[in-house]
Design a protein around this motif. Structure first.
Motif, PDB file in Angstrom:
ATOM      1  N   UNK A 167      47.383  63.142  17.249  1.00 23.68           N
ATOM      2  CA  UNK A 167      47.537  62.488  15.473  1.00 23.68           C
ATOM      3  C   UNK A 167      49.053  62.766  15.464  1.00 23.68           C
ATOM      4  N   UNK A 168      49.983  64.028  16.165  1.00 18.56           N
ATOM      5  CA  UNK A 168      51.550  63.956  15.227  1.00 18.56           C
ATOM      6  C   UNK A 168      51.841  62.681  15.940  1.00 18.56           C
ATOM      7  N   UNK A 169      52.197  61.983  16.734  1.00 23.31           N
ATOM      8  CA  UNK A 169      52.269  61.103  16.888  1.00 23.31           C
ATOM      9  C   UNK A 169      51.937  59.855  15.811  1.00 23.31           C
ATOM     10  N   UNK A 170      50.837  59.707  15.418  1.00 19.34           N
ATOM     11  CA  UNK A 170      50.630  59.106  13.979  1.00 19.34           C
ATOM     12  C   UNK A 170      50.892  59.263  12.718  1.00 19.34           C
ATOM     13  N   UNK A 171      51.901  60.854  12.279  1.00 17.90           N
ATOM     14  CA  UNK A 171      52.386  61.199  11.684  1.00 17.90           C
ATOM     15  C   UNK A 171      53.412  60.607  11.650  1.00 17.90           C
ATOM     16  N   UNK A 172      54.097  61.182  13.073  1.00 15.89           N
ATOM     17  CA  UNK A 172      55.756  60.481  13.217  1.00 15.89           C
ATOM     18  C   UNK A 172      55.898  58.979  12.891  1.00 15.89           C
ATOM     19  N   UNK A 173      55.258  58.181  13.105  1.00 19.74           N
ATOM     20  CA  UNK A 173      54.848  56.686  13.591  1.00 19.74           C
ATOM     21  C   UNK A 173      55.115  56.195  11.459  1.00 19.74           C
ATOM     22  N   UNK A 174      53.997  56.842  11.194  1.00 20.62           N
ATOM     23  CA  UNK A 174      53.906  56.510   9.625  1.00 20.62           C
ATOM     24  C   UNK A 174      54.927  57.331   8.862  1.00 20.62           C
ATOM     25  N   UNK A 175      55.516  58.577   9.249  1.00 23.96           N
ATOM     26  CA  UNK A 175      56.602  59.039   8.238  1.00 23.96           C
ATOM     27  C   UNK A 175      57.714  59.824   9.220  1.00 23.96           C
ATOM     28  N   UNK A 224      62.802  58.674  15.645  1.00 26.96           N
ATOM     29  CA  UNK A 224      61.181  58.944  16.608  1.00 26.96           C
ATOM     30  C   UNK A 224      60.430  58.079  16.012  1.00 26.96           C
ATOM     31  N   UNK A 225      60.344  57.109  15.253  1.00 22.41           N
ATOM     32  CA  UNK A 225      59.129  56.085  15.037  1.00 22.41           C
ATOM     33  C   UNK A 225      59.108  55.302  16.302  1.00 22.41           C
ATOM     34  N   UNK A 226      60.565  54.808  16.738  1.00 22.96           N
ATOM     35  CA  UNK A 226      61.158  54.067  17.913  1.00 22.96           C
ATOM     36  C   UNK A 226      60.218  54.670  18.733  1.00 22.96           C
ATOM     37  N   UNK A 227      60.236  55.934  19.535  1.00 28.40           N
ATOM     38  CA  UNK A 227      59.881  56.928  20.669  1.00 28.40           C
ATOM     39  C   UNK A 227      58.532  56.608  20.629  1.00 28.40           C
ATOM     40  N   UNK A 228      57.604  57.156  19.177  1.00 27.13           N
ATOM     41  CA  UNK A 228      56.579  57.152  19.238  1.00 27.13           C
ATOM     42  C   UNK A 228      56.198  56.404  19.664  1.00 27.13           C
ATOM     43  N   UNK A 229      56.075  54.718  18.819  1.00 35.04           N
ATOM     44  CA  UNK A 229      55.631  53.531  19.343  1.00 35.04           C
ATOM     45  C   UNK A 229      55.800  53.537  20.513  1.00 35.04           C
ATOM     46  N   UNK A 278      55.546  55.800  23.269  1.00 34.17           N
ATOM     47  CA  UNK A 278      54.347  56.449  23.297  1.00 34.17           C
ATOM     48  C   UNK A 278      53.328  55.630  23.772  1.00 34.17           C
ATOM     49  N   UNK A 279      52.958  55.650  22.009  1.00 37.90           N
ATOM     50  CA  UNK A 279      51.815  55.045  22.166  1.00 37.90           C
ATOM     51  C   UNK A 279      51.060  53.994  23.316  1.00 37.90           C
ATOM     52  N   UNK A 280      52.481  53.231  22.941  1.00 36.88           N
ATOM     53  CA  UNK A 280      52.296  51.070  23.953  1.00 36.88           C
ATOM     54  C   UNK A 280      52.051  52.051  25.388  1.00 36.88           C
ATOM     55  N   UNK A 281      52.585  53.079  25.840  1.00 38.65           N
ATOM     56  CA  UNK A 281      53.396  53.660  27.078  1.00 38.65           C
ATOM     57  C   UNK A 281      51.662  54.705  27.635  1.00 38.65           C
ATOM     58  N   UNK A 282      50.462  55.367  26.426  1.00 41.15           N
ATOM     59  CA  UNK A 282      49.327  55.412  26.888  1.00 41.15           C
ATOM     60  C   UNK A 282      48.657  54.548  26.838  1.00 41.15           C
ATOM     61  N   UNK A 283      48.614  53.654  25.991  1.00 44.52           N
ATOM     62  CA  UNK A 283      47.654  52.835  26.514  1.00 44.52           C
ATOM     63  C   UNK A 283      47.310  51.755  27.170  1.00 44.52           C
ATOM     64  N   UNK A 284      48.612  51.681  28.258  1.00 43.74           N
ATOM     65  CA  UNK A 284      48.199  51.359  29.090  1.00 43.74           C
ATOM     66  C   UNK A 284      47.497  51.887  30.580  1.00 43.74           C
ATOM     67  N   UNK A 304      61.011  49.507  17.237  1.00 42.46           N
ATOM     68  CA  UNK A 304      59.059  49.463  16.976  1.00 42.46           C
ATOM     69  C   UNK A 304      58.610  48.290  17.564  1.00 42.46           C
ATOM     70  N   UNK A 305      58.944  47.235  16.702  1.00 43.54           N
ATOM     71  CA  UNK A 305      57.600  46.102  16.086  1.00 43.54           C
ATOM     72  C   UNK A 305      57.685  46.014  17.265  1.00 43.54           C
ATOM     73  N   UNK A 306      58.397  45.709  19.216  1.00 46.25           N
ATOM     74  CA  UNK A 306      58.265  44.964  19.694  1.00 46.25           C
ATOM     75  C   UNK A 306      57.210  46.321  20.725  1.00 46.25           C
TER      76      UNK A 306
END
Length: 495
Positions: free
Chosen positions: A268-276, A281-286, A288-294, A322-324
């Motif tokens: 949830x904190x990662x999602x908040x970072x991507x949003x605002x 930080x948004x680059x890294x958060x995206x 992190x979520x990509x890495x976790x989704x593997x 972030x887009x990639x």
């Protein structure tokens, strides 16, 4: 001479008042028997003070309470409801809020609860053994991990080489292990410091330590350290937030860490970072979520936790990185049917088709469309959204950056071919046969094969198709689609 009268002094001492209340049993940690300051629920359903759980894990002790099953510490979740109740109860009775037990005190408490025959030596206790002692037994510590349940033993990872257990190197190896343990304690203390410069220095150190060393990434991915990172990810100071998320990305690179991170409550904190959050930080958060989704175990959980909307929105980010990473995260999450349904409801089809039409990240976006086309709901949404015309136009222009992208486009188109008569009508109207014949002649070997399969589907004749008026069918489908849209809009507003 006195008056003969004796004066007596009588003093009255009030005995201290005893508390007129008793402490609710559920407020007490079953292990320390003190009011919990940081209660957590473990997999077996028990609630303990957090550091008592950590001490049990460190000492490989699974307590059995009141004849119930042994405690299972494989998952630890903060019991926020109980914590709030305890604080309210303390305020009501004018009692100071409880303070968390420090790790070393908790370790001493747990040590007293373990039968001597079951006590496992910890890094801080292992003394330098003689050659004869080492020939009998190698120091081992029981710890949870991949392939190890809470009760399975694994050798202490002193170094990466088996020779580390030889008597000639035992002293230095044990000292290294002890220093590593203290290093984590010191790092966590600095991460929780009230001084910003200490927190920043600790984050920079953690980021450097976990950048290239796999062993360090595994060792530092502990519930306590993740908890410290979680609060810093939400920091309003850019340097703290950026370094905290970057360190988390490094930790997530190890396969055995991915599920631990998601279960720690840090998503949830990662999602908040991507949003605002801050741009970097948004680059890294995206990432992190990509890495976790593997990890397959994380895919459904990330969808439930709300990772899909911010990732979909991040496809429009100004940052290419972030887009990639967002596109790759969506691709892996859309391999799960429940996430496909969520993406369709979020209007992902129109967003993705719009990106294809503008040539924006075409290769990665088509991969997501391939996954959506593999489901009934996805095919229906894509057919309604004009995917056939979009993909045929893309194939006719043949402006692909690689053969792989063309092949992905054909895979998505083939997925739509399971749409029956509706697909055939739309494909005929878009002039798909001519385009596919051209691909069959000039495309790559795989592309030719995929084009050939789609043409076979288009050329199949059913008895019902012989006398079909395609123009009338398409018009009726459009009317039906508009009717479904109106009905769907009304039902959606009530949900």
């Amino acid at each position: 001479m006195g008056s003969g009268k004796q004066r007596w002094k009588i003093s009255f001492h009030k005995s201290p008042k005893k508390p007129q209340f008793s402490i609710p049993t559920e407020f007490l940690c079953p292990l320390s028997n003190t009011i919990m300051a940081d209660p957590v629920i473990v997999s077996s359903g028990h609630t303990f003070e957090r550091n008592c759980v950590q001490a049990c894990v460190t000492l490989s002790f699974n307590p059995t309470l009141h004849g119930a099953a042994a405690a299972d510490f494989s998952t630890v979740i903060p019991n926020l409801a109980l914590k709030s109740t305890i604080l309210n109860w303390c305020r009501h009775h004018l009692i100071d809020p409880p303070k968390p037990i420090d790790f070393y005190s908790a370790e001493n408490i747990i040590r007293k609860l373990i039968p001597p025959s079951e006590l496992t030596r910890t890094p801080s206790e292992i003394s330098v053994a003689t050659s004869s002692e080492e020939s009998v037994a190698t120091p081992r510590i029981r710890r949870p991990g991949p392939g190890n349940g809470p009760g399975l033993a694994s050798p202490l990872p002193f170094t990466n080489q088996p020779s580390c257990y030889s008597s000639s190197s035992s002293c230095s190896d044990i000292e290294i292990l002890g220093s590593n343990f203290m290093e984590e304690e010191e790092l966590i203390a600095r991460l929780k410091s009230s001084q910003l410069h200490e927190q920043e220095e600790a984050l920079v150190s953690l980021r450097k330590l976990t950048r290239t060393r796999e062993e360090t990434r595994t060792r530092f991915c502990t519930p306590r350290l993740l908890s410290a990172l979680k609060s810093l990810i939400s920091s309003r100071y850019s340097t703290l937030q950026v370094n905290a998320v970057a360190a988390l990305v490094n930790l997530s690179l190890e396969k055995q860490n991915k599920v631990k991170i998601v279960r720690s409550g840090i998503v949830p904190p990662l999602i908040d970072v991507i949003r605002s959050g801050f741009s970097e930080s948004q680059d890294h958060a995206a990432g992190a979520l990509f890495s976790l989704s593997l990890d397959d175990q994380n895919k459904t959980a990330l969808g439930v936790l709300g990772a899909l909307p911010p990732l979909l929105h991040a496809l429009r980010s100004n940052s290419e990185r972030t887009r990639n990473d967002s596109a790759l995260g969506l691709y892996h999450l859309s391999l799960v049917q429940s996430n496909r349904v969520k993406l369709i409801k979020l209007g992902a089809v129109q967003t993705l088709l719009g990106m294809v039409k503008t040539g924006h990240m075409t290769g990665r976006v088509i991969l997501i469309l391939c996954n959506l086309a593999a489901s009934v709901e996805g095919r229906a949404a894509m057919l309604d959204g004009g995917a056939v015309d979009c993909l045929v136009g893309l194939l006719s222009r043949n402006e692909f950056d690689s053969d792989a992208t063309q092949e992905s486009c054909l895979v998505a188109f083939y997925g739509l071919s399971y749409g029956g008569l509706r697909f055939k009508g739309l494909a005929k109207e878009a002039g798909a046969e001519e385009v596919l014949r051209k691909v069959e002649e000039t495309g790559s070997e795989r592309g030719k094969e995929k084009a050939r399969r789609i043409l076979e589907v288009l050329r199949e004749k059913d008895e019902e198709e012989e006398e079909i008026d395609w123009e009338e069918l398409l018009n009726s489908e459009d009317d039906l689609s508009r009717t479904h849209s109106r009905v769907g809009g009304r039902s959606g507003s009530n949900s």
